[in-house]
Design a protein around this motif. Structure first.
Motif, PDB file in Angstrom:
ATOM      1  N   GLY A   1      53.462  32.270   5.065  1.00  0.00           N
ATOM      2  CA  GLY A   1      52.354  33.100   5.502  1.00  0.00           C
ATOM      3  C   GLY A   1      51.125  32.953   4.638  1.00  0.00           C
ATOM      4  N   VAL A   2      50.945  31.752   4.071  1.00  0.00           N
ATOM      5  CA  VAL A   2      49.811  31.482   3.184  1.00  0.00           C
ATOM      6  C   VAL A   2      48.793  30.621   3.922  1.00  0.00           C
ATOM      7  CG1 VAL A   2      49.062  30.372   1.047  1.00  0.00           C
ATOM      8  CG2 VAL A   2      51.217  31.652   1.108  1.00  0.00           C
ATOM      9  N   ASP A   3      47.589  31.123   4.068  1.00  0.00           N
ATOM     10  CA  ASP A   3      46.523  30.372   4.732  1.00  0.00           C
ATOM     11  C   ASP A   3      45.770  29.528   3.715  1.00  0.00           C
ATOM     12  OD1 ASP A   3      47.032  31.453   7.274  1.00  0.00           O
ATOM     13  OD2 ASP A   3      45.831  33.223   6.814  1.00  0.00           O
ATOM     14  N   SER A   4      45.490  28.295   4.095  1.00  0.00           N
ATOM     15  CA  SER A   4      44.707  27.428   3.209  1.00  0.00           C
ATOM     16  C   SER A   4      44.036  26.332   4.014  1.00  0.00           C
ATOM     17  CB  SER A   4      45.612  26.799   2.144  1.00  0.00           C
ATOM     18  OG  SER A   4      44.864  25.921   1.334  1.00  0.00           O
ATOM     19  N   ASP A   5      42.732  26.181   3.779  1.00  0.00           N
ATOM     20  CA  ASP A   5      42.002  25.072   4.398  1.00  0.00           C
ATOM     21  C   ASP A   5      42.164  23.796   3.579  1.00  0.00           C
ATOM     22  OD1 ASP A   5      41.039  26.725   6.420  1.00  0.00           O
ATOM     23  OD2 ASP A   5      39.283  27.314   5.234  1.00  0.00           O
ATOM     24  N   LEU A   6      42.623  23.927   2.341  1.00  0.00           N
ATOM     25  CA  LEU A   6      42.772  22.779   1.452  1.00  0.00           C
ATOM     26  C   LEU A   6      44.242  22.415   1.323  1.00  0.00           C
ATOM     27  CD1 LEU A   6      40.303  23.884  -1.364  1.00  0.00           C
ATOM     28  CD2 LEU A   6      39.851  22.353   0.567  1.00  0.00           C
ATOM     29  N   THR A   7      44.507  21.106   1.143  1.00  0.00           N
ATOM     30  CA  THR A   7      45.880  20.616   1.053  1.00  0.00           C
ATOM     31  C   THR A   7      45.985  19.584  -0.059  1.00  0.00           C
ATOM     32  OG1 THR A   7      45.661  18.693   2.519  1.00  0.00           O
ATOM     33  CG2 THR A   7      46.022  20.846   3.567  1.00  0.00           C
ATOM     34  N   ILE A   8      47.186  19.060  -0.217  1.00  0.00           N
ATOM     35  CA  ILE A   8      47.425  18.017  -1.206  1.00  0.00           C
ATOM     36  C   ILE A   8      46.532  16.802  -0.960  1.00  0.00           C
ATOM     37  CG2 ILE A   8      49.299  16.892   0.085  1.00  0.00           C
ATOM     38  CD1 ILE A   8      50.769  16.579  -2.598  1.00  0.00           C
ATOM     39  N   ALA A   9      46.095  16.622   0.292  1.00  0.00           N
ATOM     40  CA  ALA A   9      45.207  15.505   0.604  1.00  0.00           C
ATOM     41  C   ALA A   9      43.865  15.649  -0.105  1.00  0.00           C
ATOM     42  CB  ALA A   9      44.992  15.402   2.114  1.00  0.00           C
ATOM     43  N   ASP A  10      43.383  16.893  -0.229  1.00  0.00           N
ATOM     44  CA  ASP A  10      42.116  17.119  -0.939  1.00  0.00           C
ATOM     45  C   ASP A  10      42.261  16.828  -2.422  1.00  0.00           C
ATOM     46  OD1 ASP A  10      40.308  18.401   1.198  1.00  0.00           O
ATOM     47  OD2 ASP A  10      42.161  19.550   1.354  1.00  0.00           O
ATOM     48  N   LEU A  11      43.481  16.975  -2.936  1.00  0.00           N
ATOM     49  CA  LEU A  11      43.745  16.668  -4.339  1.00  0.00           C
ATOM     50  C   LEU A  11      43.854  15.164  -4.560  1.00  0.00           C
ATOM     51  CD1 LEU A  11      44.295  18.323  -6.946  1.00  0.00           C
ATOM     52  CD2 LEU A  11      46.727  18.019  -6.474  1.00  0.00           C
ATOM     53  N   THR A  12      44.602  14.493  -3.696  1.00  0.00           N
ATOM     54  CA  THR A  12      44.852  13.065  -3.897  1.00  0.00           C
ATOM     55  C   THR A  12      43.642  12.196  -3.558  1.00  0.00           C
ATOM     56  OG1 THR A  12      45.861  12.942  -1.693  1.00  0.00           O
ATOM     57  CG2 THR A  12      47.338  13.271  -3.564  1.00  0.00           C
TER      58      THR A  12
END
Length: 262
Positions: A48-59
């Motif tokens: 139930g955690v909303d996020s527009d950012l993902t591991i892709a934004d990190l890598t």
């Protein structure tokens, strides 16, 4: 570093990952869940955690780890996974190197880093699993899942030299988990140089499905349910294991090279 993996999709691997992570956090363990199931990432949905950012934004080096991670139930931190196109079917060497750079300053901030890996035998996925401290294989009773779990252990043992595996039987009836493990251990023991440790089982609990529909993890939504109690026991077992301090983190995030350079 705990890699949660399975021979195929559909074994409930991500459900185990999120509920185990929250259960460890409830024990006071500083825990992060990294969703590396690239293409099928859904840990954030189950939490139930909303996020527009993902591991892709990190890598892709567009964001720092503090910008991408989100706090989940009980204070567990989540690095959300990436669904759809853009990263391919696995976390390749280049992405792993960037992930290493991002994690390096935070290596002492966590007691447990759980990695929800992609199910199956892809080379990049096996390399990811092999670099962890604890390989947690989710075993289901379906014949295809059973044989795919054997193929996974075989690939890790013969290609990567992994010798120790922890097994969790998932979605099983009362008393079925140990029998399923014993059968699996018998097959593996005849053909592979691998040691298996039974950590327990998670029952086939309708509350797990209800939690998924509610977009919450079961241990938070239904703490008294049979599955939630089983996750609590599993977390206590893992918290009590005599695991070394983060050598898997050094391998997983490329920290060995960094320490060798100093």
């Amino acid at each position: 570093m705990i890699a949660v993996t399975s021979g195929k999709g559909g074994t409930g691997k991500t459900n185990v990952s999120v509920n185990l992570g929250v259960s460890l956090a409830r024990l006071g363990r500083r825990t992060m869940l990294v969703d590396c199931d690239v293409g099928l990432a859904n840990a954030n949905i189950l939490l139930g955690v909303d996020s527009d950012l993902t591991i892709a934004d990190l890598t892709t080096r567009e964001r720092r780890i503090g910008e991408v991670t989100r706090m989940g139930p009980a204070g567990m931190m989540l690095l959300p996974g990436h669904s759809g196109t853009g990263l391919g079917g696995g976390l390749g060497d280049g992405a792993r190197a960037v992930l290493a750079d991002a994690f390096r300053p935070h290596v002492d901030d966590y007691d447990h880093v759980l990695v929800d890996t992609g199910g199956g035998m892809a080379g990049e996925g096996l390399s990811l699993v092999a670099s962890s401290d604890l390989i947690l294989v989710i075993l289901a009773s379906e014949p295809t899942a059973f044989m795919d779990a054997y193929a996974l252990v075989k690939g890790l043992a013969l290609r990567h030299g992994c010798t120790d595996f922890a097994i969790v039987a998932n979605r099983v009836g009362v008393g079925e988990g140990r029998a399923l493990f014993d059968r699996f251990k018998g097959v593996v023991g005849r053909f592979l140089p691998a040691n298996l440790d039974y950590l327990g089982s998670i029952p086939d609990d309708p509350y797990l499905r209800d939690a998924v529909y509610a977009k919450r993890c079961c241990v938070e939504a239904f703490p008294g349910s049979p599955a939630s109690r089983a996750f609590g026991r599993l977390a206590e077992r893992i918290a009590g294991l005599d695991m070394p301090m983060m050598p898997g983190g050094h391998r997983f995030f490329g920290l060995e090279a960094a320490h060798g350079a100093h």
